[in-house]
Design a protein around this motif. Sequence first.
Motif: not given
Length: 90
Positions: A40-53
């Motif tokens: 299980e990995v937790t991402f904060d919002r900026p990291e989620i945005n980087r992933l989505k990009a």
Amino acid sequence: MIDYDELEGDEAHKVYPPIEEAEELPYDHSKKGPGRLTIEVTFDRPEINRLKAGFPRGPLGVTGFIKNAALAEADRLAAEREREELPQTD
């Protein structure tokens, strides 16, 4: 039963029962099946945005992207370690 949430400091790292009293469980390697690992990995919002990009849309999705990225990095590190372990030649 031990409530590990109530243990403090080094208490949480002690083995119960003590290792001296533990019994070895027989293990038959021939019965070993395919392995499975869940992380299980937790991402904060900026990291989620980087992933989505960075990850491709479609059936692969973010989970497959993260899995493939982790495996690619593991392969890269293993190859790097293997190169370092090779005897140096002149």
